[in-house]
Write an enzyme that holds these catalytic residues in place. Structure first.
Site, short mmCIF file in Angstrom:
data_model
loop_
_atom_site.label_atom_id
_atom_site.label_comp_id
_atom_site.label_asym_id
_atom_site.label_seq_id
_atom_site.Cartn_x
_atom_site.Cartn_y
_atom_site.Cartn_z
NE ARG A 1 -2.42 2.13 -12.86
CZ ARG A 1 -1.81 2.16 -11.68
NH1 ARG A 1 -0.60 1.67 -11.55
NH2 ARG A 1 -2.39 2.69 -10.63
N GLY B 1 0.52 -1.51 -10.10
CA GLY B 1 1.75 -1.17 -10.80
C GLY B 1 2.52 -2.35 -11.39
CG ASP C 1 -0.45 5.46 -10.98
OD1 ASP C 1 0.40 4.88 -10.25
OD2 ASP C 1 -1.36 6.16 -10.53
CG ASP D 1 10.47 5.86 -3.37
OD1 ASP D 1 11.60 6.22 -3.66
OD2 ASP D 1 9.57 6.66 -3.04
CG ASP E 1 5.20 -0.74 -8.85
OD1 ASP E 1 5.68 -0.96 -7.71
OD2 ASP E 1 4.24 0.03 -9.04
CG PHE F 1 6.95 10.33 -9.75
CD1 PHE F 1 6.70 9.73 -8.52
CD2 PHE F 1 5.98 10.24 -10.74
CE1 PHE F 1 5.50 9.05 -8.29
CE2 PHE F 1 4.78 9.56 -10.52
CZ PHE F 1 4.54 8.97 -9.29
CB VAL F 2 9.86 6.37 -13.35
CG1 VAL F 2 11.27 6.93 -13.46
CG2 VAL F 2 9.80 5.37 -12.19
P1 5GP Z 1 7.71 2.79 -1.00
O1 5GP Z 1 6.79 2.23 0.05
O2 5GP Z 1 8.87 1.87 -1.31
O3 5GP Z 1 8.17 4.17 -0.68
O4 5GP Z 1 6.85 2.99 -2.31
C1 5GP Z 1 6.48 1.93 -3.10
C2 5GP Z 1 5.31 2.29 -3.99
O5 5GP Z 1 5.29 3.70 -4.27
C3 5GP Z 1 5.44 1.64 -5.34
O6 5GP Z 1 4.84 0.37 -5.35
C4 5GP Z 1 4.76 2.61 -6.26
O7 5GP Z 1 3.38 2.36 -6.28
C5 5GP Z 1 5.02 3.95 -5.61
N1 5GP Z 1 6.17 4.64 -6.22
C6 5GP Z 1 7.41 4.83 -5.70
N2 5GP Z 1 8.21 5.51 -6.54
C7 5GP Z 1 7.45 5.73 -7.64
C8 5GP Z 1 7.72 6.38 -8.90
O8 5GP Z 1 8.82 6.88 -9.20
N3 5GP Z 1 6.69 6.39 -9.80
C9 5GP Z 1 5.47 5.85 -9.54
N4 5GP Z 1 4.54 5.94 -10.50
N5 5GP Z 1 5.18 5.25 -8.35
C10 5GP Z 1 6.17 5.19 -7.43
#
Ligand code: 5GP
Length: 177
Positions: free
Chosen positions: A163, A42, A157, A101, A98, A150-151
């Site tokens: 991407r 990402g 992706d 979350d 990237d 969700f972006v």
């Molecule tokens: P976390 O561990 O912080 O919950 O998630 C981090 C990873 O989840 C990011 O590096 C990404 O790959 C994926 N992710 C989280 N939110 C999004 C989103 O809105 N869109 C996409 N495409 N991936 C996300």
């Protein structure tokens, strides 16, 4: 059926923010060599666009960790799929991600990377969804705070698609009858 995507951050908005971010990093790391650690896949576009704007000496490495698979929800399971090629010891490391979350991925990753004894370690994220956080991860540099949507695009992706979009867009949930 094709997915619907609405523009959240245009190509121009992202480029301007990258210019600003690079100026701050150039100033903060003056006199140092920065080691960018991009998290695949990402952060590839973000890492490269940021690196191109840095005027301080830059080295780069990449690693890959498991993420959401083909879903839009975090599994909570973090696994290193591809490790870094080079050691981090005594380097000024900037982790380039990237999006943060829940923070689960980075919480795990930062502990693992800190154990490799870098001279310094900071976190730089293109996007942040602060309201979703369930860990104490806090980025040192953030381009945009975004709402809980969700972006896709600019490296992000959905099922490995989108991407390559030059902007960041919200993937509209499929309508159910
Ligand atoms: P976390 O561990 O912080 O919950 O998630 C981090 C990873 O989840 C990011 O590096 C990404 O790959 C994926 N992710 C989280 N939110 C999004 C989103 O809105 N869109 C996409 N495409 N991936 C996300």
């Amino acid at each position: 059926m094709s997915d619907k995507i609405s523009v959240l951050l245009s190509e121009d908005e992202v480029a301007k923010k990258l210019d600003d971010l690079a100026s701050v990093i150039n100033r903060d790391y003056e006199g140092k060599c920065i080691h960018l650690v991009g998290i695949l896949k990402g952060s590839v576009f973000f890492s490269c666009e940021l690196a191109k704007r840095l005027t301080i000496p830059v080295t780069m490495d990449f690693m890959s960790v498991s993420s959401y698979g083909n879903s839009t929800k975090s599994s909570g399971v973090v696994k290193i799929i591809k490790d870094l090629d080079e050691p981090l010891q005594d380097r000024d490391v900037l982790i380039v991600e990237d999006i943060v979350d829940t923070g689960r991925t980075l919480s795990y990753l930062m502990k693992v990377l800190k154990d490799r004894r870098p001279a310094s370690m900071r976190l730089c994220c293109m996007l942040d969804k602060p309201e979703r956080r369930i860990t104490d991860v806090k980025a040192d540099y953030v381009c945009f705070n975004i709402p809980d949507e969700f972006v896709v695009g600019f490296g992000l992706d959905y099922a490995q698609k989108y991407r390559n979009l030059p902007y960041i867009g919200v993937l509209q949930p499929e309508e159910t009858e």
